[in-house]
Design an enzyme around this catalytic site. Structure first.
Site, short mmCIF file in Angstrom:
data_model
loop_
_atom_site.label_atom_id
_atom_site.label_comp_id
_atom_site.label_asym_id
_atom_site.label_seq_id
_atom_site.Cartn_x
_atom_site.Cartn_y
_atom_site.Cartn_z
N HIS C 229 0.81 -1.22 0.00
CA HIS C 229 0.00 0.00 0.00
C HIS C 229 0.85 1.27 0.00
CE1 HIS C 229 -0.51 -0.82 4.61
NE2 HIS C 229 0.75 -0.71 4.29
N ASN C 230 0.36 2.26 -0.72
CA ASN C 230 0.95 3.61 -0.75
C ASN C 230 2.26 3.70 -1.52
OD1 ASN C 230 -1.12 4.04 1.10
ND2 ASN C 230 0.25 3.99 2.86
#
Lengths: 299, 299, 299
Positions: C229-230
């Site tokens: 994620h991210n």
């Protein structure tokens, strides 16, 4: 419950000697050492030096061992049956496969999607949602759920392919153009898998770029491995989980690749070599050597 | 838009103190620090030492913080609402799950293929093209697309299984016969997964050979991990991406396994131990220790 | 069989010079160096220093080379055609893609399951058993069998996604509560994939937690990678097999990530940096540097 005498019959001339009386013993299952009970067919690994003690302490009524066990008063008093063979674990493997392991029945699941021109051998199992392109697939092959096989893959007999494996898709090759953009290098080769190969779940094997990717007879590949384009693997090679075999690597017969190994590609791993867990191998490895570490070196 | 007072209500007695007037504030979303705006419910991590400055600089109207914030003239002038709790990130997690996260509605997709004798609990989600054998599956379980679960797997309550995971297939065990060929060792154990476990996308967990593979309560496993046969994992263990856990490893409660870790198998990782990224661990790790490197050593 | 003059026509003004008479030469295929025959269009890599000898020894009738070849009596006697360009392998890539590579015809397979509100561009290929949520997908995209794409993913034009990839599911983030249990941190971000990206088989890319995961223009990701994620990846980045990119990593343009690399997360890999095979990188890597080892260091 299986009669011990049926198991002894099955082993045939692998049995060197039997101590005790097998005729009334029945076997329910095989179990790990710490879960053995009176219904277990127990075995003692060849490497154990305390075989006599293990045999006497075992809760099982029947034990498969190799050599050097004395049918002591203690064993006799327990009415134990001791079956002597050359390789107990191999015998247990054969017994387990024959009497206890599940048998996958040949069948093509209705949700499998198979190219009309694919050639599929006899007595194959093809699981749910499998996709098979224009391929040649041998006899007695098992292909489990969600496997995807691209056009042009050839698969021998007795091959096992576990769920989610992806076979024969384009390798990872790009050429940089004058703008720095990455242009796909065409992947025109095929993938050929020989007899008795096993391919793990979610493992990916790419087809070749200008020649073929080849997996040799009897080679076993575990889950989540990546075998890149043009890799050529010999016979009876063991490739364990998460191995990353980069492009144009040659792996000769009887090599052992441990978990999480990285091979750089364009290299040769010689016959019978062992590559240790997590090794990052950037050079050729001569036959029979063991290499470990990052970067990997001979030990 | 959600009323801030509803969020405060939801937190209940976790709220230690509130500065400012929440009654007219509305919240649209949670955002990362560099994307916070006036509609964000902002929070300040406990470890930050510049909490006061962050609170004053935040563009949000409502901020969740832990201790030691002064409701300064600056905060007052901005009409900010400061909500003091013990653990701001935990509070944000709860708020996010309650008010902002998607809710997966219980449902069995028509393309899922489920064994007629499988026992499926209540309020489960089973996604597209999932294949489930003769298994026992608890309540409130989510199984996403293309997951394949073999016969004999037991799954507890509140378990989440992400797409492409492969559960309960044969482990990787072979015995060499006298010709050097590799004979499959029978894989007769099961796979048992306890409550509140999460299993990542394309992760593979094999069933046991002669005993069971077990994943303990609350353990979270990330994407693309390989958990081999006979592995026993305790409670609330974290196993991050690409971890390779070889056969018969025991991992005790609260262990943290970092990305790309290799565990050799037949070893024990003690309670609360931390294994660093890329560590290649060939020995037992005592409880509470941190090991890193290739080969891994205690730091 | 393809006329060599058609291939020369296709190359257009990339051709610097032609020796010999191409008009009667026909080409059947491209082949690796050790399989070249008279029907092959051969090429000599720019880095080879023995170009003249390779050209004279080649069994092919037509060879693409860069600079410094003399049309010797030997080449003349063999009636060879020598085509001089700036980048022979790039020219072969273009020729292979145009004349020899399979063309995937746009088509949506009937077994694909697509959300009714998904927006799908023109001339896309969507393979068997693909699951697509409420997404936006551009033009000329190829999505192969069993890919799973969650709601909220945005995919640009000319993107290729190989079988079994899992895109846009929840990242791996948990907060410990006071009892030591792991509570999911909400994963509220999206996944955005730009034009000309390629995503490998069984690769997993998670959506962001509080912001988006982004894969930049022209980036190529190989099989079995985990992108958490991210993560934000720039343009024309190469990410090879089994790479593990932990959360909130920033990878700038033209970076090369070798096989089995681990990036710790919350770090920056500068423009044009190279991360060597098996490197375990816990720090920021400045632009243009090469890092290898466990732990990784600059070389």
């Amino acid at each position: 419950m299986i009669k011990l005498i049926d198991i002894i019959d099955f082993l045939g001339n692998e049995v060197i000697e039997i101590y005790g009386e097998p005729s009334k013993v029945k076997i329910k299952y095989l179990k790990a050492a710490d879960e053995v009970d009176e219904y277990t067919l127990d075995f003692i690994n060849t490497i154990r030096i305390d075989k006599q003690k293990i045999a006497e302490m075992s809760l099982a009524r029947a034990i498969i061992v190799a050599g050097s066990i004395i049918y002591s008063d203690s064993l006799k008093a327990q009415s134990k049956v001791i079956i002597v063979v050359d390789q107990p674990k191999l015998a247990i493997a054969k017994i387990g496969n024959e009497f206890f392991a599940e048998k996958i029945k040949p069948r093509i699941e209705p949700s499998a999607i198979i190219h009309p021109d694919a050639k599929i051998g006899k007595d194959v199992y093809i699981g749910t949602n499998v996709k098979i392109g224009k391929c040649i697939i041998g006899n007695y092959v098992q292909i489990f759920s969600n496997v995807v096989i691209h056009d042009g893959v050839t698969i021998g007999n007795y091959v096992v392919i576990k769920p989610g494996a992806v076979l024969g898709f384009e390798g990872f090759g790009f050429e940089k153009d004058s703008l720095g953009n990455l242009l796909k290098f065409p992947q025109l080769g095929k993938l050929r898998i020989h007899d008795h190969v096993e391919i793990g779940a979610n493992t990916c094997i790419d087809r070749g770029a200008l020649k073929d990717t080849i997996i040799g007879y009897g080679t076993k590949i575990n889950n989540l491995c990546h075998i890149a384009h043009n890799v050529v693997i010999g016979q009876n090679v063991i490739i364990t989980g998460h191995a990353n075999i980069s492009g144009s690597t040659i792996i000769e017969d009887y090599v052992w690749i441990s978990p999480n190994v990285s091979l750089r590609g364009h290299q040769r791993i010689g016959k019978g070599a062992t590559i240790g867990m997590g090794a990052v191998v950037t050079k050729d490895v001569p036959a029979g050597e063991t290499w470990i570490g990052n970067p990997a070196k001979k030990i």
